[in-house]
Design a protein around this motif. Structure first.
Motif, PDB file in Angstrom:
ATOM      1  N   GLY A 120       0.783  -1.221   0.000  1.00  0.00           N
ATOM      2  CA  GLY A 120       0.000   0.000   0.000  1.00  0.00           C
ATOM      3  C   GLY A 120       0.819   1.277   0.000  1.00  0.00           C
ATOM      4  N   VAL A 121       2.118   1.169  -0.268  1.00  0.00           N
ATOM      5  CA  VAL A 121       3.013   2.328  -0.219  1.00  0.00           C
ATOM      6  C   VAL A 121       3.035   3.085  -1.544  1.00  0.00           C
ATOM      7  N   PHE A 122       3.096   2.372  -2.659  1.00  0.00           N
ATOM      8  CA  PHE A 122       3.167   3.027  -3.961  1.00  0.00           C
ATOM      9  C   PHE A 122       1.763   3.255  -4.499  1.00  0.00           C
ATOM     10  N   ILE A 149       7.777   7.572  -9.473  1.00  0.00           N
ATOM     11  CA  ILE A 149       6.961   6.816  -8.522  1.00  0.00           C
ATOM     12  C   ILE A 149       6.281   7.811  -7.592  1.00  0.00           C
ATOM     13  N   LEU A 150       5.001   7.593  -7.311  1.00  0.00           N
ATOM     14  CA  LEU A 150       4.290   8.323  -6.269  1.00  0.00           C
ATOM     15  C   LEU A 150       4.109   7.376  -5.093  1.00  0.00           C
ATOM     16  N   ALA A 151       4.469   7.833  -3.894  1.00  0.00           N
ATOM     17  CA  ALA A 151       4.385   6.998  -2.701  1.00  0.00           C
ATOM     18  C   ALA A 151       3.813   7.797  -1.543  1.00  0.00           C
ATOM     19  N   ALA A 152       3.198   7.094  -0.600  1.00  0.00           N
ATOM     20  CA  ALA A 152       2.634   7.751   0.582  1.00  0.00           C
ATOM     21  C   ALA A 152       2.452   6.722   1.684  1.00  0.00           C
ATOM     22  N   GLY A 153       2.244   7.262   2.900  1.00  0.00           N
ATOM     23  CA  GLY A 153       1.867   6.397   4.009  1.00  0.00           C
ATOM     24  C   GLY A 153       3.009   5.838   4.830  1.00  0.00           C
ATOM     25  N   LEU A 154       4.189   6.434   4.727  1.00  0.00           N
ATOM     26  CA  LEU A 154       5.319   5.960   5.514  1.00  0.00           C
ATOM     27  C   LEU A 154       6.296   7.117   5.716  1.00  0.00           C
ATOM     28  N   GLU A 198      11.923   5.278   6.083  1.00  0.00           N
ATOM     29  CA  GLU A 198      11.456   3.952   5.670  1.00  0.00           C
ATOM     30  C   GLU A 198      11.367   3.864   4.146  1.00  0.00           C
ATOM     31  N   LEU A 199      10.894   4.934   3.508  1.00  0.00           N
ATOM     32  CA  LEU A 199      10.851   4.958   2.050  1.00  0.00           C
ATOM     33  C   LEU A 199      12.252   4.788   1.485  1.00  0.00           C
ATOM     34  N   SER A 253      16.364   1.451  -1.326  1.00  0.00           N
ATOM     35  CA  SER A 253      17.684   0.807  -1.362  1.00  0.00           C
ATOM     36  C   SER A 253      17.598  -0.666  -1.738  1.00  0.00           C
ATOM     37  N   LEU A 254      16.408  -1.250  -1.653  1.00  0.00           N
ATOM     38  CA  LEU A 254      16.204  -2.660  -2.009  1.00  0.00           C
ATOM     39  C   LEU A 254      15.813  -2.857  -3.470  1.00  0.00           C
TER      40      LEU A 254
END
Length: 95
Positions: A33-35, A49-54, A58-59, A64-65
């Protein structure tokens, strides 16, 4: 909310070789549910990339992975912002 831009550091041929692993990594971020959205830049010189909720740290740990990062195929820029206005129907982005 975050806007992440990826800039390719190598030719598209090397990017295409790593793409299946990158997409698998993307799928995991969507499952968590992050991206919210992702795709290639036009012209194809990187991605967005659009991301939210962290939290940002942590992002950055998740980024890095990414196989693109681990193989030094792309660099990343992260911009954090707070959506003040959204199109009707996208109010959840303001949470």
């Amino acid at each position: 909310m975050f806007v992440i831009t990826l800039s390719y550091l190598v030719g598209v041929e090397e990017i295409d070789e790593a793409m299946p692993a990158h997409r698998e990594w993307l799928d995991a971020q969507y499952s968590d549910g992050v991206f919210l959205a992702s795709g290639a830049q036009v012209p194809r010189k990187g991605g967005v990339i659009l991301a939210a909720g962290l939290p940002r740290l942590e992002l950055e740990a998740r980024l890095s992975l990414d196989p693109f990062k681990q193989k030094n195929l792309a660099s990343y820029e992260v911009v954090e912002f707070v959506p003040r206005a959204v199109k009707p129907g996208l109010e959840a982005l303001q949470a």
